[in-house]
Scaffold this motif. Structure first.
Motif, PDB file in Angstrom:
ATOM      1  N   UNK A   1      45.698 125.779 127.360  1.00  0.00           N
ATOM      2  CA  UNK A   1      45.903 126.283 126.001  1.00  0.00           C
ATOM      3  C   UNK A   1      46.300 127.752 126.045  1.00  0.00           C
ATOM      4  N   UNK A   2      47.020 128.137 125.015  1.00  0.00           N
ATOM      5  CA  UNK A   2      47.306 129.551 124.782  1.00  0.00           C
ATOM      6  C   UNK A   2      46.645 129.882 123.449  1.00  0.00           C
ATOM      7  N   UNK A   3      45.856 130.951 123.428  1.00  0.00           N
ATOM      8  CA  UNK A   3      45.052 131.206 122.232  1.00  0.00           C
ATOM      9  C   UNK A   3      45.507 132.486 121.526  1.00  0.00           C
ATOM     10  N   UNK A   4      45.252 132.510 120.234  1.00  0.00           N
ATOM     11  CA  UNK A   4      45.539 133.705 119.442  1.00  0.00           C
ATOM     12  C   UNK A   4      44.539 134.806 119.749  1.00  0.00           C
ATOM     13  N   UNK A   5      44.833 135.988 119.271  1.00  0.00           N
ATOM     14  CA  UNK A   5      44.035 137.150 119.668  1.00  0.00           C
ATOM     15  C   UNK A   5      42.607 137.125 119.133  1.00  0.00           C
TER      16      UNK A   5
ATOM     17  N   UNK B   1      39.358 134.322 126.934  1.00  0.00           N
ATOM     18  CA  UNK B   1      40.318 135.132 127.691  1.00  0.00           C
ATOM     19  C   UNK B   1      41.097 134.233 128.645  1.00  0.00           C
ATOM     20  N   UNK B   2      42.248 134.721 129.071  1.00  0.00           N
ATOM     21  CA  UNK B   2      43.031 133.980 130.054  1.00  0.00           C
ATOM     22  C   UNK B   2      42.179 133.756 131.299  1.00  0.00           C
TER      23      UNK B   2
ATOM     24  N   UNK C   1      46.585 134.584 126.406  1.00  0.00           N
ATOM     25  CA  UNK C   1      46.121 135.047 125.090  1.00  0.00           C
ATOM     26  C   UNK C   1      47.226 135.882 124.452  1.00  0.00           C
ATOM     27  N   UNK C   2      47.501 135.584 123.211  1.00  0.00           N
ATOM     28  CA  UNK C   2      48.620 136.260 122.543  1.00  0.00           C
ATOM     29  C   UNK C   2      48.204 137.618 121.975  1.00  0.00           C
ATOM     30  N   UNK C   3      49.204 138.410 121.704  1.00  0.00           N
ATOM     31  CA  UNK C   3      48.947 139.717 121.080  1.00  0.00           C
ATOM     32  C   UNK C   3      48.520 139.529 119.628  1.00  0.00           C
TER      33      UNK C   3
ATOM     34  N   UNK D   1      54.679 134.805 127.894  1.00  0.00           N
ATOM     35  CA  UNK D   1      55.142 135.518 129.081  1.00  0.00           C
ATOM     36  C   UNK D   1      54.333 135.208 130.313  1.00  0.00           C
ATOM     37  N   UNK D   2      53.623 136.215 130.799  1.00  0.00           N
ATOM     38  CA  UNK D   2      52.898 136.097 132.061  1.00  0.00           C
ATOM     39  C   UNK D   2      51.729 135.110 131.979  1.00  0.00           C
ATOM     40  N   UNK D   3      51.396 134.690 130.756  1.00  0.00           N
ATOM     41  CA  UNK D   3      50.246 133.799 130.614  1.00  0.00           C
ATOM     42  C   UNK D   3      50.627 132.316 130.707  1.00  0.00           C
ATOM     43  N   UNK D   4      51.784 132.002 131.204  1.00  0.00           N
ATOM     44  CA  UNK D   4      52.226 130.601 131.274  1.00  0.00           C
ATOM     45  C   UNK D   4      51.245 129.777 132.105  1.00  0.00           C
TER      46      UNK D   4
END
Lengths: 402, 220
Positions: free
Chosen positions: A152-156, A161-162, A178-180, A140-143
């Motif tokens: 990168x998008x990272x797991x929780x 952090x973003x 960062x994902x939930x 979502x907002x972390x694009x």
């Protein structure tokens, strides 16, 4: 100013018989805690299942057959484990031609690497931003905001952090989101767009990563995620894939989750039944205690009657004592449960291998009100029984009893 | 205050012999006069406590009426009868008749507390009169039989009632305490109160202004 009247009597009775008061409060506490736990746990299990389904994001997953031959793939997928196996990317185009398929996207898995970003090895995953419908909607907002540096998008459970810049495969990578939490291995995954990930892997000193990256460079992918059009049933689409595409295995995500879900539901039902049994046992114990107490306190109430208490006054005393004890016991236990809730859900989640999302304040409040309500109602029921018995007693005879 | 029972009787429905009805008290007339200590004697099971309870408003008779200066006790609503008992009748039950969870002072003030009243001075006055003032904060479990009975008398007198009923007031007491209790009841009668004591103690007759005898549910 000292209290008088019925409040004074109630105070003297409760403080004068502390052990009895505490016992009744503890029973009320056990009862409301049991109901509260049951009411919180079942929707959390459902929420956890939905969370995993949302996290998988696709209706069908297609993976190389080799990746599954020696694996319990259902457990692997449920736990979010990535499998570094490959199949031709051209399968994507073939799958896209199958009736009912509305979207396809590929991911590559380069396997696990040790980093400073998590206690355990992180899974390196590549996704195709052009076709992706799994990772991008989730973040979502972390694009990513910049196309220059690898993002990168990272797991929780990844310690970033973003907005952070972290070191990955000896290179600097910008964390765009960062994902939930899901409570699965997906929480230790790092998603980078496939092109950037392969470039990073080439520069890496890790030979396994380099080897897998080389395989992926040869137009290979680790998994193909398939979105099925709404008007189609995923099952026939899955059969078509398994029949027409060689050396792959298609899995309906819902079925995988469903299969695990039934066993998880079994465990959660068992927990629910257990908590309800404890709750009901506490209610029964409550009733028994009141019956015993009625016999024990008969003479005490007969004395009050002799001193001029009306039947209504005796009922008021009994009801006031019961409601104070059940409300106090329930309130304390709900307070303790609220403090312990995160730890409780974490332990229950570990036992079920399922992420159990913490309920919101609203749901906690509703569950607390219901649990306290049940406990207070049970207390009131015991009091009503006692009040009826006391109001019908022959006070004169009760006074003569030893 | 004069207390009169007219043709009062009490029947219990129980299987006993050929009849389902146990006549605990046969129809009788009884009048208790102010300033008189009446002692009602009889063997165990003769019906004397049942008669006392009917006269004190604790047990509704099967037949007959109980009047306090012409006010019919059992035509009153429960709340009115309870208030009347609280204001006008002092009741001394048999045995250890105290709330164990409360202390002596709380027990003695029970009739006042019920109706949101407090009069600690009056309570202390009574505790001193019966020589148990030092025990005011003690729990009832710490008191001897004689002290318990004296506390029960103090409780019965807290509202300075006009009528006092005592059911076997010396049942579990030694001679000295028996003398103290009957002495106190006699003194209350001298103060103008209507006093009825039920007992099987022969010694009580020495304190009585009037002695009645019950046998097998009949007032002789």
């Amino acid at each position: 100013m000292k209290i008088s009247g019925i409040p004074a009597m109630v105070h003297m009775n409760l403080s004068g018989r502390l052990v009895r008061s505490i016992t009744l409060s503890v029973l009320a506490a056990v009862m409301s805690a049991s109901w509260f736990a049951g009411l919180i746990l079942v929707p959390s299990v459902q929420g956890g299942l939905e969370m995993i389904q949302r996290r998988l994001g696709a209706d069908i997953m297609v993976v190389p057959y080799a990746a599954l031959s020696k694996k319990n793939y259902e457990n692997e997928i449920l736990s979010g484990s990535a499998v570094p196996a490959f199949m031709p990317a051209e399968n994507m185009e073939k799958i896209a031609q199958i009736e009912g398929v509305s979207g396809v996207s590929s991911q590559i898995c380069l396997g696990d690497v040790d980093t400073d970003l998590a206690r355990e090895p992180v899974h390196l995953m590549g996704y195709d931003p052009q076709t992706d419908f799994c990772v991008t909607p989730w973040i979502g907002a972390y694009a990513p905001k910049t196309a220059d540096a690898p993002v990168a998008v990272v797991g929780s459970r990844v310690n970033a952090q973003a907005g952070d810049t972290v070191s990955l495969l000896s290179a600097s990578v910008f964390v765009s989101g960062k994902m939930e939490e899901t409570g699965t291995d997906l929480d230790t995954s790092i998603y980078v767009d496939t092109r950037s990930l392969l470039r990073l892997a080439e520069q890496s000193e890790d030979t396994d990563i380099q080897r897998r990256a080389a395989l992926a460079q040869g137009n290979q992918v680790s998994s193909i995620l398939v979105d099925v059009a709404e008007e189609y049933d995923p099952e026939p689409v899955l059969n078509s894939i398994n029949i027409h595409i060689k050396k792959v295995r298609a899995i309906v995500s819902g079925q995988v989750i469903g299969g695990e879900a039934s066993s998880i539901h079994g465990v959660s039902s068992a927990i629910l039944v257990l908590t309800m049994v404890v709750g009901c046992a506490a209610m029964a114990a409550y009733a028994v205690v009141y019956v015993l107490m009625t016999a024990e306190r008969k003479k005490e109430f007969a004395l009050l009657r002799a001193a001029g208490a009306s039947g209504k006054m005796l009922s008021e005393i009994i009801m006031a004592e019961g409601s104070i004890l059940s409300v106090a016991g329930s309130a304390v236990s709900i307070g303790i449960m609220l403090v312990l809730l995160p730890a409780f859900l974490s332990r229950a989640g570990q036992a079920m291998n399922l992420p159990l999302p913490a309920p919101g304040a609203g749901r906690c409040a509703v569950c607390a009100v219901i649990a306290v309500g049940i406990s207070v109602l049970a207390g009131m029921a015991g009091c009503v029984m006692m009040a009826r018995s006391i109001s019908r007693m022959d006070a004169a005879s009760a006074l003569r009893e030893a | 205050m004069q207390v009169c029972g007219t043709q009062i009787s009490k029947e219990y429905f129980r299987k006993r012999g050929d009849s389902n009805v146990l006549e605990a008290v046969h129809p009788c007339d009884i009048c208790l006069e102010p300033g008189t200590l009446t002692v009602l004697c009889g063997k165990s099971g003769s019906g004397k406590s049942t008669l006392l309870n009917m006269l004190s408003g604790m047990l509704c008779p099967t037949k007959g009426t109980v009047a306090y200066d012409h006010a019919d006790l059992y035509t009153m609503a429960d709340a009115d009868l309870s208030r009347f008992r609280n204001r006008s009748i002092g009741y001394i039950p048999q045995g250890r008749s105290m709330v164990a969870a409360w202390n002596v002072l709380e027990n003695v003030m029970m009739p006042l507390t019920l109706y949101r009243e407090r009069d600690e001075n009056r309570a202390m006055e009574l505790l001193e009169r019966f020589s148990i003032a030092a025990l005011r904060d003690q729990k009832m479990t710490k008191l001897s039989g004689g002290e318990l009975k004296r506390a029960a008398i103090a409780r019965a007198l807290i509202r300075d009632p006009e009528v006092i009923f005592a059911d076997e007031p010396t049942g579990d007491l030694d001679e000295e305490n028996t003398r103290i209790v009957f002495g106190a009841l006699q003194e209350l009668a001298r103060e103008g109160k209507t006093v009825l004591a039920v007992t099987h103690e022969e010694e009580a007759k020495a304190y009585a202004d009037r002695v009645l005898l019950m046998e097998s549910g009949r007032l002789m």
